[in-house]
Enzyme design. Sequence first.
Site, PDB file in Angstrom:
ATOM      1  N   ASN A  23       1.264  -1.098   0.172  1.00 42.94           N
ATOM      2  CA  ASN A  23       0.043  -0.086  -0.262  1.00 42.94           C
ATOM      3  C   ASN A  23       0.779   1.030   0.176  1.00 42.94           C
ATOM      4  OD1 ASN A  23      -2.069   2.280   0.533  1.00 42.94           O
ATOM      5  ND2 ASN A  23      -2.484   1.111   2.626  1.00 42.94           N
ATOM      6  N   ARG A 108      -2.389  -2.187  -3.778  1.00 44.59           N
ATOM      7  CA  ARG A 108      -3.668  -1.149  -2.801  1.00 44.59           C
ATOM      8  C   ARG A 108      -3.999  -0.400  -4.012  1.00 44.59           C
ATOM      9  NH1 ARG A 108      -5.548   3.347   0.815  1.00 44.59           N
ATOM     10  NH2 ARG A 108      -6.940   3.384   0.550  1.00 44.59           N
ATOM     11  N   HIS A 197     -13.024   2.786   0.203  1.00 46.09           N
ATOM     12  CA  HIS A 197     -12.742   1.764   1.364  1.00 46.09           C
ATOM     13  C   HIS A 197     -13.061   0.561   0.426  1.00 46.09           C
ATOM     14  CE1 HIS A 197     -12.822   4.954   4.119  1.00 46.09           C
ATOM     15  NE2 HIS A 197     -11.670   4.823   3.947  1.00 46.09           N
ATOM     16  N   LEU A 226     -15.561   2.626  10.281  1.00 47.19           N
ATOM     17  CA  LEU A 226     -15.384   4.080  10.285  1.00 47.19           C
ATOM     18  C   LEU A 226     -14.103   4.580  11.008  1.00 47.19           C
ATOM     19  CD1 LEU A 226     -19.016   4.462  12.649  1.00 47.19           C
ATOM     20  CD2 LEU A 226     -18.517   5.153  10.239  1.00 47.19           C
ATOM     21  N   GLY A 229     -10.268   8.176   7.994  1.00 49.81           N
ATOM     22  CA  GLY A 229     -11.609   8.525   6.675  1.00 49.81           C
ATOM     23  C   GLY A 229     -12.588   6.858   6.840  1.00 49.81           C
ATOM     24  N   ARG A 258     -11.634  15.395   7.463  1.00 49.23           N
ATOM     25  CA  ARG A 258     -12.892  16.589   6.121  1.00 49.23           C
ATOM     26  C   ARG A 258     -13.976  16.441   6.136  1.00 49.23           C
ATOM     27  NH1 ARG A 258     -11.272  10.308   3.873  1.00 49.23           N
ATOM     28  NH2 ARG A 258      -9.109  11.020   2.839  1.00 49.23           N
ATOM     29  N   ASP A 299      -9.207  12.003  16.878  1.00 50.61           N
ATOM     30  CA  ASP A 299      -8.990  10.970  17.573  1.00 50.61           C
ATOM     31  C   ASP A 299     -10.129  10.782  18.191  1.00 50.61           C
ATOM     32  OD1 ASP A 299      -8.149   8.626  19.531  1.00 50.61           O
ATOM     33  OD2 ASP A 299      -6.555   9.227  19.099  1.00 50.61           O
ATOM     34  N   MET A 300     -11.091  10.341  18.582  1.00 48.60           N
ATOM     35  CA  MET A 300     -11.519   9.596  18.645  1.00 48.60           C
ATOM     36  C   MET A 300     -11.978   8.846  20.168  1.00 48.60           C
ATOM     37  SD  MET A 300     -15.467   9.767  18.867  1.00 48.60           S
ATOM     38  CE  MET A 300     -15.732   9.837  17.081  1.00 48.60           C
ATOM     39  N   GLY A 347     -11.658   1.375  12.717  1.00 50.88           N
ATOM     40  CA  GLY A 347     -11.007   2.104  14.114  1.00 50.88           C
ATOM     41  C   GLY A 347     -11.523   1.949  15.079  1.00 50.88           C
ATOM     42  N   GLU A 350     -14.639  -0.488  15.162  1.00 51.60           N
ATOM     43  CA  GLU A 350     -14.515  -1.935  15.694  1.00 51.60           C
ATOM     44  C   GLU A 350     -14.254  -1.126  17.106  1.00 51.60           C
ATOM     45  OE1 GLU A 350     -10.738  -3.891  14.397  1.00 51.60           O
ATOM     46  OE2 GLU A 350     -11.855  -2.849  11.612  1.00 51.60           O
ATOM     47  N   ASN A 351     -13.658   0.005  18.096  1.00 56.62           N
ATOM     48  CA  ASN A 351     -13.033  -0.160  19.041  1.00 56.62           C
ATOM     49  C   ASN A 351     -14.040   1.124  20.280  1.00 56.62           C
ATOM     50  OD1 ASN A 351     -10.756  -1.491  18.664  1.00 56.62           O
ATOM     51  ND2 ASN A 351     -10.101  -0.080  17.108  1.00 56.62           N
TER      52      ASN A 351
END
Length: 421
Positions: A23, A108, A197, A226, A229, A258, A299-300, A347, A350-351
């Site tokens: 990638n 990719r 994606h 999620l 991007g 974005r 950063d969530m 990311g 999933e978390n």
Amino acid sequence: MTTTEGRQPVTAHTSATRVLVLNSGSSSVKYQLLEMRDGSRLAAGLVERIGEETSRLVHTPLAGGLGGRRERTGRIADHAAALEAVAEELAHDGLGIDSPDLAAIGHRVVHGGLKFSEPTIVDDAVLKEIERLVPVAPLHNPANLTGIRTARQLRPDLPQVAVFDTAFHTTMPEYAARYAIDTATADAHRIRRYGFHGTSHAYVSRKTAELLGKDPSEVNVIVLHLGNGASASAVEGGRCVDTSMGLTPLEGLVMGTRSGDIDPAVTFHLKRVAGMSVDEIDELLNKKSGLAGLCGDNDMREIRRRVDAGDERAALAFDIYIHRLKKYIGAYTAVLGRVDAVVFTAGVGENAAPVREAAVAGLESMGLAVDPERNTVRSDRPRIISPESARTVVAVVPTDEELEIARQTFALVGEDRTVDA
């Protein structure tokens, strides 16, 4: 079988069962070496800050007995030097790029336009077509091309396969892919919704069907990818029928930097009233918007910490992010008619349990709910987080884009190992 002028047919070793996935970014290369007999990873790594004095390569052997993580720093001049360094690290573990066990290198490629709806063995004509698409993917396709060309120089005898982010979305019907603008102008400049994606959406929708014990052709899924991007897709019977990203990855959900969906007239307003240039507006919408533009963080985990501490800016950013998610869940429920599962991946998906809980809250009339205990369980396995009584399954399915690229690459070269390059 394709032919490239001036090059001899490439023949992979008949017993080769490994795929190297590359990638290539503008200043980085991510890589994984996979054994396709069982999908296991043998090695993975990252080269970053290519061309700078502070270049860094991090290599992690993953097969048993090969040792631990290694790191090297110092200038790596270009992508050719980066891949040579990767080859050295792999060779150190007995996994060299020159190994007869290597069946192909999978790349990719972000934008394949309408021409590439399947993984494709790279020849000169394919390279020219990827280059022709640079105007609609100026940040990504040039770097992808560099990686392919460099890999071809290192292993001219080996099949190089391009796997396109846009390919999964080429099944969208015209009424979902077209923008409502003058068709002659749109066609002349290849303006339409392509989506991105795609390898993640393909992998996750298929894994969701497995989780439900059904064939992908029997399942309708809304996939929420999620990460920094972010994109959503409506997958009907294994085929994408709509997705949130469009001509570029800017359209759709609120993302890390974005804006996602925005009134196009905002750009005119910024140019006329604020005196901003096209490049400044581009940078604003792609790099200074989204969560970062709303609250200063993308950063969530940090945003949730700030929300829990009573930070109003972070709370508003989170609410805007969730509001957009709910709109797409509702819209894609209408598009599909019947939804068997809403699945979170990547990311954040999933978390971040609070994101999943908030995105589904209030949608009980649509058959959606999250079980609080199931939702807080952390696992790297696909899992259902909705209660048994829920009409529609809510699930978390970890994505694996590298495995999907490797799988598509090996499926292309695995049966017939003699190809033209």
